[in-house]
Design a protein around this motif. Structure first.
Motif, short mmCIF file in Angstrom:
data_model
loop_
_atom_site.label_atom_id
_atom_site.label_comp_id
_atom_site.label_asym_id
_atom_site.label_seq_id
_atom_site.Cartn_x
_atom_site.Cartn_y
_atom_site.Cartn_z
N ASP B 1 0.83 -1.19 0.00
CA ASP B 1 0.00 0.00 0.00
C ASP B 1 0.87 1.26 0.00
OD1 ASP B 1 -2.65 -1.17 2.29
OD2 ASP B 1 -1.89 -1.95 0.37
N ILE B 2 0.39 2.31 -0.61
CA ILE B 2 1.12 3.57 -0.61
C ILE B 2 0.89 4.28 0.72
CG2 ILE B 2 1.33 5.84 -1.70
CD1 ILE B 2 0.49 4.52 -4.34
N GLN B 3 1.99 4.65 1.37
CA GLN B 3 1.90 5.35 2.65
C GLN B 3 1.92 6.85 2.40
OE1 GLN B 3 1.41 3.33 5.31
NE2 GLN B 3 1.61 1.67 3.83
N MET B 4 1.00 7.53 3.04
CA MET B 4 0.93 8.99 2.95
C MET B 4 1.35 9.58 4.28
SD MET B 4 -0.04 9.11 -0.13
CE MET B 4 -0.22 10.89 -0.29
N THR B 5 2.36 10.44 4.26
CA THR B 5 2.90 11.01 5.49
C THR B 5 2.63 12.50 5.56
OG1 THR B 5 4.65 9.34 5.54
CG2 THR B 5 4.98 11.32 6.86
N GLN B 6 2.03 12.89 6.67
CA GLN B 6 1.81 14.31 6.92
C GLN B 6 2.55 14.69 8.20
OE1 GLN B 6 -2.81 14.11 5.94
NE2 GLN B 6 -2.08 16.23 6.04
N ALA B 7 3.50 15.56 8.06
CA ALA B 7 4.25 16.05 9.21
C ALA B 7 4.48 17.54 9.03
CB ALA B 7 5.58 15.31 9.34
N PRO B 8 4.20 18.34 10.06
CA PRO B 8 3.88 17.92 11.41
C PRO B 8 2.42 17.48 11.56
CG PRO B 8 3.75 20.28 11.27
CD PRO B 8 4.22 19.81 9.92
N SER B 9 2.10 16.84 12.66
CA SER B 9 0.72 16.44 12.92
C SER B 9 -0.11 17.62 13.39
CB SER B 9 0.68 15.32 13.95
OG SER B 9 1.29 15.74 15.16
N SER B 10 0.54 18.67 13.84
CA SER B 10 -0.17 19.89 14.22
C SER B 10 0.75 21.09 14.06
CB SER B 10 -0.69 19.81 15.66
OG SER B 10 0.38 19.79 16.58
N LEU B 11 0.13 22.23 13.85
CA LEU B 11 0.89 23.47 13.77
C LEU B 11 0.03 24.60 14.31
CD1 LEU B 11 -0.15 25.40 11.18
CD2 LEU B 11 0.82 23.50 9.89
N SER B 12 0.69 25.61 14.82
CA SER B 12 0.00 26.77 15.35
C SER B 12 0.21 27.97 14.44
CB SER B 12 0.51 27.11 16.76
OG SER B 12 0.24 26.07 17.66
N ALA B 13 -0.85 28.71 14.20
CA ALA B 13 -0.75 29.87 13.33
C ALA B 13 -1.78 30.91 13.76
CB ALA B 13 -0.99 29.45 11.87
N SER B 14 -1.57 32.12 13.27
CA SER B 14 -2.46 33.22 13.61
C SER B 14 -3.32 33.60 12.41
CB SER B 14 -1.65 34.44 14.03
OG SER B 14 -0.85 34.15 15.16
N VAL B 15 -4.44 34.21 12.67
CA VAL B 15 -5.29 34.72 11.60
C VAL B 15 -4.47 35.67 10.73
CG1 VAL B 15 -7.31 36.13 11.07
CG2 VAL B 15 -7.41 34.45 12.92
N GLY B 16 -4.56 35.46 9.43
CA GLY B 16 -3.81 36.25 8.47
C GLY B 16 -2.52 35.61 8.02
N ASP B 17 -2.05 34.60 8.72
CA ASP B 17 -0.79 33.93 8.35
C ASP B 17 -0.96 33.15 7.05
OD1 ASP B 17 0.53 32.93 11.64
OD2 ASP B 17 0.47 34.87 10.61
N ARG B 18 0.16 32.99 6.36
CA ARG B 18 0.23 32.07 5.23
C ARG B 18 0.66 30.73 5.81
NH1 ARG B 18 0.98 32.51 -0.30
NH2 ARG B 18 2.14 30.81 -1.31
N VAL B 19 -0.10 29.69 5.52
CA VAL B 19 0.15 28.38 6.10
C VAL B 19 0.39 27.37 4.98
CG1 VAL B 19 -0.87 26.49 7.43
CG2 VAL B 19 -1.23 28.86 8.15
#
Lengths: 123, 107
Positions: B1-19
């Motif tokens: 199976d193809i493994q899909m990796t998302q890292a980080p599992s969480s991030l913090s950002a403010s309104v208006g930020d580019r994410v």
């Protein structure tokens, strides 16, 4: 409005069975392949099963093969998932999803998703 | 199976930020990559299909890029309603598989 509404979830003991239903409306149900996807807090989203538009071909995740059966009734615009010999690890929210096909084979995506129905397998 | 990796599992950002939210496939998947947004207690919602195509009705501040094995979801200016978990999913080879998700939290 395109809508998918699941039902049939609940609590069952290990080894028990359940049948989930998904009522479709707002689109030509018989034109689309349909899938079940489940979600657990620990293992995230996992594809479970799919059925083609006329119900003649099906596919299953290895972990449910032989225990789950997907089917559909195009006259009733309803998708089903029959689950037997349930295990604790089958505990999850089960989503019914419509598959949209792109221009190339297997280029596809899920839209929309139903609201989900919770299945809890516990003694 | 193809493994899909998302890292980080969480991030913090403010309104208006580019994410930017990355997703990596364990093998080549061309552009057969979709992005979904999920809010607590709700079903996932399709944002981007085929790596870069914006789903109808989704705000234009969302965009997707990438091909092959590396993909990115970008939110150009984060809005309060964008705080959610984002999942990538491949359709190149069965079974269809999902990443573990990236939760975008308020800084």
């Amino acid at each position: 409005e395109v809508q998918l509404v699941e039902s049939g979830g609940g609590s069952v003991q290990p080894g028990g069975s359940l049948r989930l239903s998904c009522a479709a409306s707002g689109f030509s149900f018989s034109d689309y392949w349909m899938h079940w996807v489940r979600q657990t807090p620990g293992k995230g989203l996992m594809w479970v099963s799919r059925i083609n538009s006329d119900g003649t071909t099906t596919s299953y995740a290895d972990s449910v093969k032989g225990r789950f059966t997907i089917s559909r009734d195009n006259a009733k615009n309803t998708l089903y998932l029959r689950m037997i010999r349930l295990r604790a690890e089958d505990t999850a929210v089960y989503f019914c999803v419509r598959m949209i096909r792109g221009v190339k084979p297997t280029l596809d995506w899920f839209d929309p998703w139903g609201q989900g129905t919770l299945v809890t397998v516990s003694a | 199976d193809i493994q899909m990796t998302q890292a980080p599992s969480s991030l913090s950002a403010s309104v208006g930020d580019r994410v930017t939210i990355p997703c990596r496939a364990s093998q080549y998947i061309n552009n057969y990559l979709n992005w979904y947004q999920q809010k607590p207690g709700k079903a996932p919602k399709l944002l981007i299909y085929a790596a870069s195509h914006l789903q109808s009705g989704v705000p234009s501040r969302f965009s997707g890029s990438g091909s092959g094995t590396d993909f990115t979801l970008t939110i150009s200016s984060l809005q309060p309603e964008d705080f959610a978990t984002y999942y990538c999913q491949q359709s190149y080879s069965p079974p269809r598989t999902f990443g573990g998700g990236t939760r975008v939290e308020i800084k």
